[in-house]
Scaffold this motif. Structure first.
Motif, PDB file in Angstrom:
ATOM      1  N   ASN A  65      21.872  56.921 117.454  1.00 51.76           N
ATOM      2  CA  ASN A  65      21.998  55.662 118.183  1.00 51.76           C
ATOM      3  C   ASN A  65      20.902  54.665 117.802  1.00 51.76           C
ATOM      4  OD1 ASN A  65      19.769  56.734 119.392  1.00 51.76           O
ATOM      5  ND2 ASN A  65      20.715  57.080 121.387  1.00 51.76           N
ATOM      6  N   GLY A  66      20.085  55.016 116.786  1.00 54.00           N
ATOM      7  CA  GLY A  66      19.097  54.077 116.295  1.00 54.00           C
ATOM      8  C   GLY A  66      17.801  54.043 117.066  1.00 54.00           C
ATOM      9  N   HIS A  67      17.639  54.908 118.057  1.00 56.05           N
ATOM     10  CA  HIS A  67      16.416  54.947 118.847  1.00 56.05           C
ATOM     11  C   HIS A  67      15.606  56.179 118.483  1.00 56.05           C
ATOM     12  CE1 HIS A  67      17.789  51.638 121.313  1.00 56.05           C
ATOM     13  NE2 HIS A  67      18.925  52.265 121.535  1.00 56.05           N
ATOM     14  N   ARG A  68      14.291  56.063 118.720  1.00 55.26           N
ATOM     15  CA  ARG A  68      13.423  57.218 118.474  1.00 55.26           C
ATOM     16  C   ARG A  68      13.736  58.259 119.537  1.00 55.26           C
ATOM     17  NH1 ARG A  68       9.007  58.618 115.586  1.00 55.26           N
ATOM     18  NH2 ARG A  68       7.588  60.132 116.517  1.00 55.26           N
ATOM     19  N   GLY A  69      14.316  59.393 119.110  1.00 55.83           N
ATOM     20  CA  GLY A  69      14.789  60.355 120.097  1.00 55.83           C
ATOM     21  C   GLY A  69      13.966  61.609 120.204  1.00 55.83           C
ATOM     22  N   ALA A  70      13.196  61.950 119.172  1.00 60.27           N
ATOM     23  CA  ALA A  70      12.531  63.246 119.164  1.00 60.27           C
ATOM     24  C   ALA A  70      11.575  63.460 120.325  1.00 60.27           C
ATOM     25  CB  ALA A  70      11.814  63.452 117.832  1.00 60.27           C
ATOM     26  N   PRO A  71      10.674  62.517 120.644  1.00 52.59           N
ATOM     27  CA  PRO A  71       9.738  62.792 121.721  1.00 52.59           C
ATOM     28  C   PRO A  71      10.398  63.060 123.063  1.00 52.59           C
ATOM     29  CG  PRO A  71       8.970  60.962 120.391  1.00 52.59           C
ATOM     30  CD  PRO A  71      10.378  61.265 119.959  1.00 52.59           C
ATOM     31  N   SER A  72      11.599  62.529 123.311  1.00 49.98           N
ATOM     32  CA  SER A  72      12.271  62.764 124.583  1.00 49.98           C
ATOM     33  C   SER A  72      12.689  64.217 124.737  1.00 49.98           C
ATOM     34  CB  SER A  72      13.502  61.854 124.698  1.00 49.98           C
ATOM     35  OG  SER A  72      14.481  62.226 123.736  1.00 49.98           O
ATOM     36  N   LEU A  73      12.672  64.983 123.641  1.00 47.71           N
ATOM     37  CA  LEU A  73      13.000  66.397 123.722  1.00 47.71           C
ATOM     38  C   LEU A  73      11.832  67.217 124.253  1.00 47.71           C
ATOM     39  CD1 LEU A  73      14.872  66.773 120.316  1.00 47.71           C
ATOM     40  CD2 LEU A  73      15.891  66.558 122.575  1.00 47.71           C
ATOM     41  N   LEU A  74      10.659  66.596 124.372  1.00 46.11           N
ATOM     42  CA  LEU A  74       9.488  67.273 124.904  1.00 46.11           C
ATOM     43  C   LEU A  74       9.273  66.847 126.347  1.00 46.11           C
ATOM     44  CD1 LEU A  74       6.855  66.964 122.025  1.00 46.11           C
ATOM     45  CD2 LEU A  74       8.348  68.882 122.550  1.00 46.11           C
ATOM     46  N   GLY A  75       8.982  67.832 127.197  1.00 45.08           N
ATOM     47  CA  GLY A  75       8.602  67.541 128.568  1.00 45.08           C
ATOM     48  C   GLY A  75       7.099  67.617 128.732  1.00 45.08           C
ATOM     49  N   SER A  76       6.656  67.561 129.965  1.00 42.38           N
ATOM     50  CA  SER A  76       5.226  67.622 130.247  1.00 42.38           C
ATOM     51  C   SER A  76       4.709  69.044 130.066  1.00 42.38           C
ATOM     52  CB  SER A  76       4.960  67.150 131.673  1.00 42.38           C
ATOM     53  OG  SER A  76       5.655  67.982 132.607  1.00 42.38           O
ATOM     54  N   LEU A  77       3.401  69.146 129.826  1.00 44.82           N
ATOM     55  CA  LEU A  77       2.720  70.427 129.674  1.00 44.82           C
ATOM     56  C   LEU A  77       1.826  70.673 130.880  1.00 44.82           C
ATOM     57  CD1 LEU A  77       1.717  70.036 125.936  1.00 44.82           C
ATOM     58  CD2 LEU A  77       3.184  71.864 126.822  1.00 44.82           C
ATOM     59  N   PRO A  78       1.472  71.925 131.138  1.00 49.03           N
ATOM     60  CA  PRO A  78       0.547  72.209 132.241  1.00 49.03           C
ATOM     61  C   PRO A  78      -0.801  71.538 132.005  1.00 49.03           C
ATOM     62  CG  PRO A  78       1.648  74.218 131.526  1.00 49.03           C
ATOM     63  CD  PRO A  78       1.984  73.162 130.517  1.00 49.03           C
ATOM     64  N   PRO A  79      -1.571  71.299 133.070  1.00 47.18           N
ATOM     65  CA  PRO A  79      -2.883  70.652 132.929  1.00 47.18           C
ATOM     66  C   PRO A  79      -3.774  71.403 131.949  1.00 47.18           C
ATOM     67  CG  PRO A  79      -2.253  70.802 135.245  1.00 47.18           C
ATOM     68  CD  PRO A  79      -1.239  71.595 134.476  1.00 47.18           C
ATOM     69  N   GLY A  80      -4.503  70.636 131.125  1.00 51.04           N
ATOM     70  CA  GLY A  80      -5.440  71.209 130.170  1.00 51.04           C
ATOM     71  C   GLY A  80      -4.919  71.237 128.755  1.00 51.04           C
ATOM     72  N   PHE A  81      -3.606  71.344 128.585  1.00 54.22           N
ATOM     73  CA  PHE A  81      -3.045  71.401 127.236  1.00 54.22           C
ATOM     74  C   PHE A  81      -3.052  70.036 126.544  1.00 54.22           C
ATOM     75  CE2 PHE A  81      -1.412  75.343 128.962  1.00 54.22           C
ATOM     76  CZ  PHE A  81      -1.471  76.206 127.879  1.00 54.22           C
ATOM     77  N   ASP A  82      -3.339  68.982 127.312  1.00 49.50           N
ATOM     78  CA  ASP A  82      -3.431  67.655 126.702  1.00 49.50           C
ATOM     79  C   ASP A  82      -4.829  67.371 126.151  1.00 49.50           C
ATOM     80  OD1 ASP A  82      -4.626  67.613 129.166  1.00 49.50           O
ATOM     81  OD2 ASP A  82      -3.904  65.627 129.730  1.00 49.50           O
ATOM     82  N   ASP A  83      -5.776  68.303 126.320  1.00 45.92           N
ATOM     83  CA  ASP A  83      -7.129  68.122 125.795  1.00 45.92           C
ATOM     84  C   ASP A  83      -7.150  68.531 124.328  1.00 45.92           C
ATOM     85  OD1 ASP A  83      -9.845  67.589 125.694  1.00 45.92           O
ATOM     86  OD2 ASP A  83     -10.409  69.595 126.386  1.00 45.92           O
ATOM     87  N   ASP A  84      -6.416  67.776 123.545  1.00 47.47           N
ATOM     88  CA  ASP A  84      -6.185  68.090 122.135  1.00 47.47           C
ATOM     89  C   ASP A  84      -7.046  67.168 121.284  1.00 47.47           C
ATOM     90  OD1 ASP A  84      -5.244  68.577 119.606  1.00 47.47           O
ATOM     91  OD2 ASP A  84      -3.164  68.022 120.018  1.00 47.47           O
TER      92      ASP A  84
END
Length: 401
Positions: A114-133
């Motif tokens: 459909n011409g939109h960036r779709g890949a990131p929408s396949l990822l949901g949120s992660l538990p706290p702490g995993f974003d400290d990348d």
């Protein structure tokens, strides 16, 4: 669900935290942590991969597809295949014919049908702490790359024994199916290497006379998240048809291990360079960093850039400013140890001339291959060394002020 001798496997059922797992460098199993991801990948949210919808979403994407590494006498390796073709065909079930799609950088797929960036929408949120990348945002900003991968394969496919790249951590979100992980502690690996050398490529733990009790075994169900610690060798087998998303990452807890890994790889590079007839110190210093980057995907100049990015750059230019006082004891030994030695040797090179950087504040980086001819010049080498020293002092000051 694990076996172990003198091994603790943290799980959310025991109310342990990611911080504790990081401090102890132990595995972590989080039951149901990514249950909410499944709707985007499955048929009606059930435990069945929606292969048709996924193939339609990424009609032009391609990824490596691997033949089974355990087939005796076969060394087929891998082929590049369209993801849609892999998903749309009937999967072979005979062991000799198994195919496993791995290392698909699906976040780099910019458009769907459909011409939109779709890949990131396949990822949901992660538990706290995993974003400290500390690796991912720097890698996207400086290298224009990522360490997020999708794995899709039928029952019986597997990944042989390995430790993750750069001695990094990884997390694995199992969206569909059931996997079995077997992990071995670094201290046990050291004993194995002393006795019989490094483990051969494409091996399973079953190929050796390991005591099963020395392995941590985890059965990962759909919706579960597994944290793999730094330097733990592991193999993984799909017990059913599976789809998982994996990410390599690290933060301040693992920087010392990453630096030790780079030091080991640097010694190997220097050993190879010693076969050359050149004795020019500038040439060797530059070439060692350039080869190390190609070999390990990171070098010491880039490690310094990464620390600067995470410690010194503010949120106003899109980088994740860190509270330096929490990291002083872990990071100062790296700065005052291996990075100080590289600096004193004149082996660190950084420049700020990133033409693709949209921010007004450029992140210092190791010069790209396209600029290599200019960098090797004496004046440019000297300037890159000066900038590396400035970045080193700014980063150290950030930790000590």
């Amino acid at each position: 669900p694990f076996r172990g001798r003198n091994v603790v496997l943290f799980s959310n059922e025991e109310e342990k935290t990611l911080g504790e797992a990081l401090r102890r460098n132990e595995p972590l199993l989080l039951r149901g942590a990514v249950d909410h991801w499944r709707a985007a990948w499955t048929v009606d949210g059930a435990n069945t991969l929606d292969r048709v919808a996924l193939a339609r979403a990424f009609p032009d994407a391609a990824a490596p597809v691997y033949y089974d590494h355990r087939v005796v006498g076969e060394e087929k390796g891998s082929v590049t295949m369209k993801v849609a073709d892999f998903l749309s065909t009937e999967w072979p079930r005979a062991q000799a014919d198994l195919l496993y799609l791995k290392d698909w950088h699906f976040l780099q797929e910019t458009t769907t049908t459909n011409g939109h960036r779709g890949a990131p929408s396949l990822l949901g949120s992660l538990p706290p702490g995993f974003d400290d990348d500390w690796l991912g945002p720097w890698c996207q900003r400086v290298l224009k790359d990522d360490y997020t991968f999708c794995y899709v394969g039928p029952r019986g496919t597997s990944t042989p024994v390995h430790a993750d790249v750069l001695a990094s951590y990884s997390w694995s979100a199992n969206v569909v199916g059931k996997k079995r992980w077997r992990l071995r502690r670094p201290k046990d690996q050291d004993k194995d290497d002393d006795r019989r050398g490094s483990m051969p490529f494409d091996s399973d733990f079953d190929d050796f006379d390991f005591d099963d009790a020395s392995l941590v075994t985890i059965d990962q169900e759909a919706g579960d998240l597994v944290f793999v610690p730094s330097d733990w060798r592991h193999d993984v087998t799909n017990l059913t048809d599976c789809l998982s998303v994996n990410r390599n990452w690290f933060n301040a807890f693992a920087v010392d291990r990453v630096a030790a890994y780079l030091e080991r790889r640097r010694r190997a590079v220097l050993h190879e360079l010693a076969q050359w007839e050149t004795t020019d110190g500038d040439t060797v210093a530059w070439t060692c960093e350039d080869v190390l980057r190609a070999d390990a995907k990171l070098n010491f100049s880039n490690l310094l850039s990464l620390l600067y990015f995470n410690l010194c750059c503010g949120e106003n230019d899109g980088s994740p400013s860190r509270r330096h006082e929490h990291h002083r004891d872990r990071l100062l030994p790296v700065l005052d140890g291996v990075l100080q030695r590289r600096l004193d040797e004149g082996s660190l090179f950084l420049v700020d001339d990133d033409p693709d950087c949209s921010s007004s504040s450029s992140v210092p980086r190791f010069p790209s291959c396209s600029a290599a001819a200019a960098v090797v010049g004496e004046e440019t080498l000297a300037a890159a060394r000066v900038r590396a020293r400035e970045v080193f002092l700014l980063t150290r000051r950030r930790l000590t002020d």
